[in-house]
Design a protein around this motif. Structure first.
Motif, short mmCIF file in Angstrom:
data_model
loop_
_atom_site.label_atom_id
_atom_site.label_comp_id
_atom_site.label_asym_id
_atom_site.label_seq_id
_atom_site.Cartn_x
_atom_site.Cartn_y
_atom_site.Cartn_z
N TYR A 199 0.94 -1.23 0.02
CA TYR A 199 0.02 0.22 0.20
C TYR A 199 0.91 1.29 0.07
N HIS A 200 0.76 1.99 -0.79
CA HIS A 200 1.40 3.37 -1.10
C HIS A 200 0.70 4.43 0.06
N ALA A 201 1.63 5.03 0.85
CA ALA A 201 1.11 5.86 1.81
C ALA A 201 0.16 6.77 1.63
N THR A 202 0.02 7.44 0.33
CA THR A 202 -0.52 8.62 0.06
C THR A 202 -1.44 8.50 -1.23
N ILE A 203 -1.21 7.67 -2.03
CA ILE A 203 -1.92 7.54 -3.33
C ILE A 203 -2.40 6.08 -3.44
N PRO A 204 -3.84 5.71 -3.22
CA PRO A 204 -4.33 4.61 -3.21
C PRO A 204 -4.31 3.93 -4.59
N GLY A 205 -4.03 4.81 -5.57
CA GLY A 205 -4.18 3.78 -7.08
C GLY A 205 -2.89 3.27 -7.27
N ARG A 206 -1.88 3.42 -6.52
CA ARG A 206 -0.69 2.83 -6.65
C ARG A 206 -0.33 1.23 -5.90
N ASP A 207 -1.45 0.93 -5.25
CA ASP A 207 -1.40 -0.18 -4.27
C ASP A 207 -1.34 -1.28 -5.18
N GLN A 208 -0.57 -2.41 -4.78
CA GLN A 208 -0.24 -3.74 -5.49
C GLN A 208 -0.71 -5.06 -4.52
N THR A 209 -1.23 -5.99 -5.04
CA THR A 209 -1.43 -6.96 -4.26
C THR A 209 -0.79 -8.38 -5.22
N VAL A 210 -0.01 -9.22 -4.57
CA VAL A 210 0.45 -10.23 -5.42
C VAL A 210 0.37 -11.45 -4.44
N SER A 217 6.88 2.62 -7.00
CA SER A 217 7.26 4.33 -7.25
C SER A 217 7.61 4.76 -6.06
N ALA A 218 8.26 6.00 -6.07
CA ALA A 218 8.76 6.40 -4.88
C ALA A 218 7.89 6.87 -3.74
N GLY A 219 8.30 6.89 -2.63
CA GLY A 219 7.22 7.15 -1.48
C GLY A 219 7.62 6.12 -0.31
N LYS A 220 6.66 6.19 0.54
CA LYS A 220 6.74 5.41 1.62
C LYS A 220 5.60 4.20 1.34
N TRP A 221 5.88 2.90 1.59
CA TRP A 221 5.10 1.90 1.21
C TRP A 221 4.75 1.10 2.75
N PHE A 222 3.65 0.48 2.70
CA PHE A 222 3.07 -0.45 3.64
C PHE A 222 2.97 -2.01 3.16
N ALA A 223 3.68 -2.96 3.58
CA ALA A 223 3.37 -4.06 3.42
C ALA A 223 2.69 -5.02 4.40
N HIS A 224 1.52 -5.89 3.67
CA HIS A 224 1.07 -6.83 4.66
C HIS A 224 1.05 -8.11 4.12
N LEU A 225 1.33 -9.14 4.91
CA LEU A 225 1.31 -10.52 4.35
C LEU A 225 0.46 -11.35 5.21
N GLU A 252 3.13 -7.55 9.02
CA GLU A 252 3.31 -6.09 8.26
C GLU A 252 4.44 -5.71 8.60
N GLY A 253 4.88 -4.44 7.80
CA GLY A 253 6.06 -3.74 7.92
C GLY A 253 5.86 -2.60 6.98
N VAL A 254 6.72 -1.39 7.09
CA VAL A 254 7.11 -0.32 6.62
C VAL A 254 8.07 -0.21 5.68
N ILE A 255 7.92 0.10 4.32
CA ILE A 255 9.28 0.28 3.54
C ILE A 255 9.35 1.92 3.38
N PRO A 256 10.15 2.51 4.04
CA PRO A 256 10.19 4.01 4.12
C PRO A 256 10.72 4.56 2.98
#
Length: 167
Positions: free
Chosen positions: A103-114, A132-140, A150-154
């Motif tokens: 999950y992108h921190a500010t732009i929901p259109g960039r979220d991905q699920t694999v 893309s650049a920015g802060k990302w949240f990861a959920h497994l 979960e974790g945060v990719i700063p």
């Protein structure tokens, strides 16, 4: 001797009426422009139904608590379009399929699920679109969504991350 001078130019050819109208006209144009910016897009950060969002947070905390009770933790590695997870635990069977959501921190259109597939020795892998650049949240999560790490990719410079239960 006093000479009276009469101005014969009409008002619209005078300097002062136009000088006095410039500031209010500028404010009106700026207001219309600001309104058009506000109306053209929506903020993806505003939740419409706060009650439903609150209930979802409680359910996600239960999943994190279950992961903590099982003693789960994983290592995530992102390399351009490849993603790998190292999760070697008896509670996670090799035939299980895992889902990684980014999950992108500010732009929901960039979220991905694999969907990640087991590739041997506690390793799961999958393909994603480059982040893309920015802060990302990861959920497994597993497919049955019984637990969650979960974790945060700063920043994108950090390509490895430890996923843990949220507390």
């Amino acid at each position: 001797m006093y000479v009276e001078v009469e101005d014969t130019k009409p008002w619209y050819k005078q300097f002062w009426p136009w000088a006095l109208m410039v500031m209010p006209a500028t404010a009106v144009v700026a207001g219309l422009y600001t309104y058009s910016l506000a109306a053209s897009g929506s903020s993806g950060l505003v939740v419409d139904d706060y009650y439903k969002a609150g209930k979802a947070i409680n359910r996600s905390m239960e999943k994190s608590q279950k992961a903590a009770a099982l003693g789960l933790h994983a290592n995530l590695a992102v390399n351009d379009s490849a993603v790998r997870i190292l999760l070697d635990h008896v509670a996670v069977q090799p035939e299980q399929t895992l889902t990684l959501s980014l999950y992108h921190a500010t732009i929901p259109g960039r979220d991905q699920t694999v969907t990640l597939t087991h590739s041997g020795a506690g390793m799961w892998s999958g393909q994603i679109q480059p982040l893309s650049a920015g802060k990302w949240f990861a959920h497994l999560l597993p497919v049955d969504q019984s637990w969650r790490l979960e974790g945060v990719i700063p920043t994108l410079e950090i390509v490895t991350l430890e996923l843990q239960p949220a507390m």
